[in-house]
Write an enzyme that holds these catalytic residues in place. Structure first.
Site, PDB file in Angstrom:
ATOM      1  N   LYS A  96       0.816  -1.161   0.306  1.00 40.46           N
ATOM      2  CA  LYS A  96       0.033  -0.042  -0.025  1.00 40.46           C
ATOM      3  C   LYS A  96       0.846   1.524   0.128  1.00 40.46           C
ATOM      4  O   LYS A  96       1.793   1.192   0.453  1.00 40.46           O
ATOM      5  CB  LYS A  96      -0.870  -0.363   1.157  1.00 40.46           C
ATOM      6  CG  LYS A  96      -1.931   1.219   1.167  1.00 40.46           C
ATOM      7  CD  LYS A  96      -2.571   0.786   2.432  1.00 40.46           C
ATOM      8  CE  LYS A  96      -3.754   1.651   2.232  1.00 40.46           C
ATOM      9  NZ  LYS A  96      -4.788   1.512   3.885  1.00 40.46           N
ATOM     10  N   SER A 102      -9.471   1.563   3.335  1.00 41.10           N
ATOM     11  CA  SER A 102      -8.575   2.114   1.716  1.00 41.10           C
ATOM     12  C   SER A 102      -7.831   1.768   1.372  1.00 41.10           C
ATOM     13  O   SER A 102      -7.310   2.408   0.710  1.00 41.10           O
ATOM     14  CB  SER A 102      -8.197   3.234   3.183  1.00 41.10           C
ATOM     15  OG  SER A 102      -6.914   2.727   3.641  1.00 41.10           O
ATOM     16  N   SER A 160      -9.624  -0.652   6.896  1.00 46.37           N
ATOM     17  CA  SER A 160      -8.959  -0.744   5.720  1.00 46.37           C
ATOM     18  C   SER A 160      -8.211  -1.738   5.333  1.00 46.37           C
ATOM     19  O   SER A 160      -8.459  -1.696   4.424  1.00 46.37           O
ATOM     20  CB  SER A 160      -8.020   0.772   6.200  1.00 46.37           C
ATOM     21  OG  SER A 160      -8.752   2.091   6.407  1.00 46.37           O
TER      22      SER A 160
END
Length: 232
Positions: free
Chosen positions: A83, A158, A182
């Site tokens: 990420k 997210s 997330s």
């Protein structure tokens, strides 16, 4: 999703079986995943940056270890994505925020460093909701990340890029972060396994903070066994 390519179908836990048998090398695994990214990512919008040179170097080193019968761990040679709020040396660590798009990390986050030390091949970085604060990964700066099961649907957030990349077979597994869901939300939306570890189980050094008391680094993968091996 079911994958016809045995390398992709192996996930994380099945790769050591292929590598140990000698018919497949970490170099082969890297080539397969890079080809899938090139073929599918334009419509998915999951992957942002690729470290092709670094990944090739690490895959070649892993291949030498497997030929010698001395892998560093069960994830040695496994291609992983990270990420974009988790530092990967040489790649932008911007947290999905346009103003930080040129903020290139000089060192790996602790979690990434641990994976490299275990022999994992770090492919690059993936899309995320802006600032890690949202559940759609409809990023105004880096583009919308789509759900590989239905391109009209959200991948969640997210860590939407992590969940979508794993579900689409663009990597063997991925790291995400979870402050208020997330990792768990995009894993659920994309039909993959996601785990938010206990506080302190995975170091958060090198992660852009949203809430330092609530932030966790977690794992997205296509099986519980895969999650366990990456987490270990």
């Amino acid at each position: 999703m079911t994958f016809t390519d045995p390398i992709v179908g192996a996930g994380v836990a099945g790769l050591p079986v292929l590598f140990d048998a000698g018919g497949v090398t970490p170099d082969d695994a890297l080539k397969v995943y890079l080809a899938r990214i090139a073929r599918h990512n334009t419509e998915l919008g999951a992957v942002l940056e690729i470290d092709a040179q670094g990944a090739a170097r690490d895959a070649a080193a892993s291949a030498v270890r497997w030929r010698a019968g001395a892998p560093l761990s069960p994830v040695d040679g496994a291609p992983l994505l990270i990420k974009a709020n988790i530092a990967v040396a040489g790649l932008a660590c911007h947290g999905g925020i346009g103003a930080y798009r040129d903020a290139v990390a000089t060192t790996d986050a602790a979690a990434v460093a641990a994976l490299r030390a275990a022999g994992a091949v770090i492919l690059g970085s993936v899309n995320m909701h802006e600032g890690a604060l949202g559940a759609t990964t409809d990023n105004p700066w880096f583009g919308r990340c789509r759900n590989p099961w239905n391109l009209d649907l959200t991948a969640g957030g997210s860590s939407g890029g992590s969940g979508a990349a794993v579900a689409a077979g663009l990597c063997a597994a991925a790291l995400g972060t979870d402050t208020m869901g997330s990792v768990r939300i995009p894993s659920a939306y994309c039909g993959v396994f996601g785990h938010k570890p206990a506080r302190g189980a995975v170091a958060t050094a090198g992660v852009m903070e949203l809430s330092w008391t609530l932030d966790h680094v977690g794992v997205h993968a296509r099986s519980a066994q895969d999650v366990g091996q990456v987490l270990a």
